[in-house]
Motif scaffolding. Sequence first.
Motif, PDB file in Angstrom:
ATOM      1  N   UNK A   1       0.843  -1.207   0.000  1.00  0.00           N
ATOM      2  CA  UNK A   1       0.000   0.000   0.000  1.00  0.00           C
ATOM      3  C   UNK A   1       0.875   1.253   0.000  1.00  0.00           C
ATOM      4  N   UNK A   2       1.977   1.190   0.768  1.00  0.00           N
ATOM      5  CA  UNK A   2       2.906   2.326   0.838  1.00  0.00           C
ATOM      6  C   UNK A   2       3.471   2.634  -0.550  1.00  0.00           C
TER       7      UNK A   2
ATOM      8  N   UNK B   1       2.069   1.701  -3.491  1.00  0.00           N
ATOM      9  CA  UNK B   1       1.005   2.098  -4.422  1.00  0.00           C
ATOM     10  C   UNK B   1       0.664   3.579  -4.254  1.00  0.00           C
ATOM     11  N   UNK B   2       0.988   4.148  -3.088  1.00  0.00           N
ATOM     12  CA  UNK B   2       0.727   5.575  -2.863  1.00  0.00           C
ATOM     13  C   UNK B   2       1.745   6.447  -3.592  1.00  0.00           C
ATOM     14  N   UNK B   3       2.856   5.853  -4.042  1.00  0.00           N
ATOM     15  CA  UNK B   3       3.910   6.645  -4.686  1.00  0.00           C
ATOM     16  C   UNK B   3       3.553   6.932  -6.144  1.00  0.00           C
ATOM     17  N   UNK B   4       4.194   7.964  -6.703  1.00  0.00           N
ATOM     18  CA  UNK B   4       4.005   8.242  -8.120  1.00  0.00           C
ATOM     19  C   UNK B   4       4.764   7.188  -8.928  1.00  0.00           C
TER      20      UNK B   4
END
Lengths: 284, 186
Positions: A59-60, A62-65
Amino acid sequence: MRSASRTSDGFTLAEILVTMMVLGIVTYALGPLLLSSKLLLRKGYGRAEAIEIASMKMEENLAKSYSGLASSQGTECLAGNGWIDVEDNAECRVKAGDPFDWRVTVSDLAGTSAPPCRKIEVQVSYREDKELRQTVSLVNFVPYPHIHVVSEYVRGSRSLQATPTYTLLYSVPLSFATKKSIQLSYNFAIRVIDAKDIQPLDTIYTQARVVRNGVPIAVFYPETRTPILTQPLINNWAEVDNLSLRDCRFEILWRKQTAVSDAGAISLKMGNVILIAVEENAAS
Amino acid sequence: MKRGFTLIELIIAIALLAFIATGFWFATLSLERRMRSDTDEALLRVQLYNALDNVRLHCISASKIEDGSLFPSGQESRKSTLYFRGQKDVYNVTPSVLTDDTWYLYSRDKKGNIVLREVSGSGRPLNEEVLVEARYEPEMQFRYKRGFEPNFLEVTVSGKVSRGGRGERVFQKIGVRFWFVGVLAV
């Protein structure tokens, strides 16, 4: 009538003792089964906790660009006050027992005609028993973004002054893995520092372009023409289609054209630039 | 000839039976205690899991985080409450429409339960849902860590269960992505 020929003495003490011994042995044999079920339960918890960490790391990421995705690794463990990162607390291994080692691997998927795609694989290893470490793994794919937006406020400076030839007003790097169509909108407020010799028809010009290694590969039309004295605000909206934009720069240039050579002094007050890059064709 | 048990045989048999029965009784008692604590732990784990799922569902559509719940930019910090405006119907997300939003507060109530409170814009409580019961002495923590994206938080919930006669804390955590807002104070 049947006579009671058989005697019925019941069990002897020896028989009872033997039976009890047999029962004892059976019970003793069942003991490890109970223990192994406890061990299985512990294994299950270890696996559940490893999946928890893997989900969290996924999840961490997937939050990134898309461009911010990168491989990484570390260790976490459960201490008295919850999950802690080993890098935050060097004593974690000593305090909390079995640590969970995690590794995030980001790789580009190549060799397809589709737009680029990145694969994220998260692996978390945990201790199943004294010798054996097991690993859980989660995989996800992140497609190349369809739309990119560059939106920037440009602060003015008295030292940034228009000259009779085109000079750089604003510049930003552009690099996309697929062909893009770009829609551009910009507004600049100009400041007339010195109006000496400025005539009514004297004009500020701006032009936007995309360059690669200093060589223009696309120019946005139209060029803006703004009378210096009557309209100190430059607005433009333009677009170019289907450009390959790897390792490029977007630039806005400006110049002033005055009747009297080198008349007046004009600087940038403030401005904003919005660039929207849209994928023209997914397969191009 | 038909002979019954002698008195000694009976006494020994009764003593043995009593010994075995005592053993079984203790074993049953310990098994029951163990079963109760395992059931309790399983119930706690279900509550923790549901609480985290509740947080994930409600935070995805958050449209504003109240100033006091924002995290200082670029540094590690933890909070035990989170107050934000989000979608009333979490299965019908309309980020550009605010009229169907409501305010949510994750916190611990006076009894010690971890609760989700639905609060009107003026601060009046509308609804309250117990997520983890007070008997587990639950704790909830929202954590922002340096290096996280500005729309990402780590959420941990924990509760205490009795294991082997002593209290032990059980933890669960997830990573929560906010789709429409950042969590940092700018």
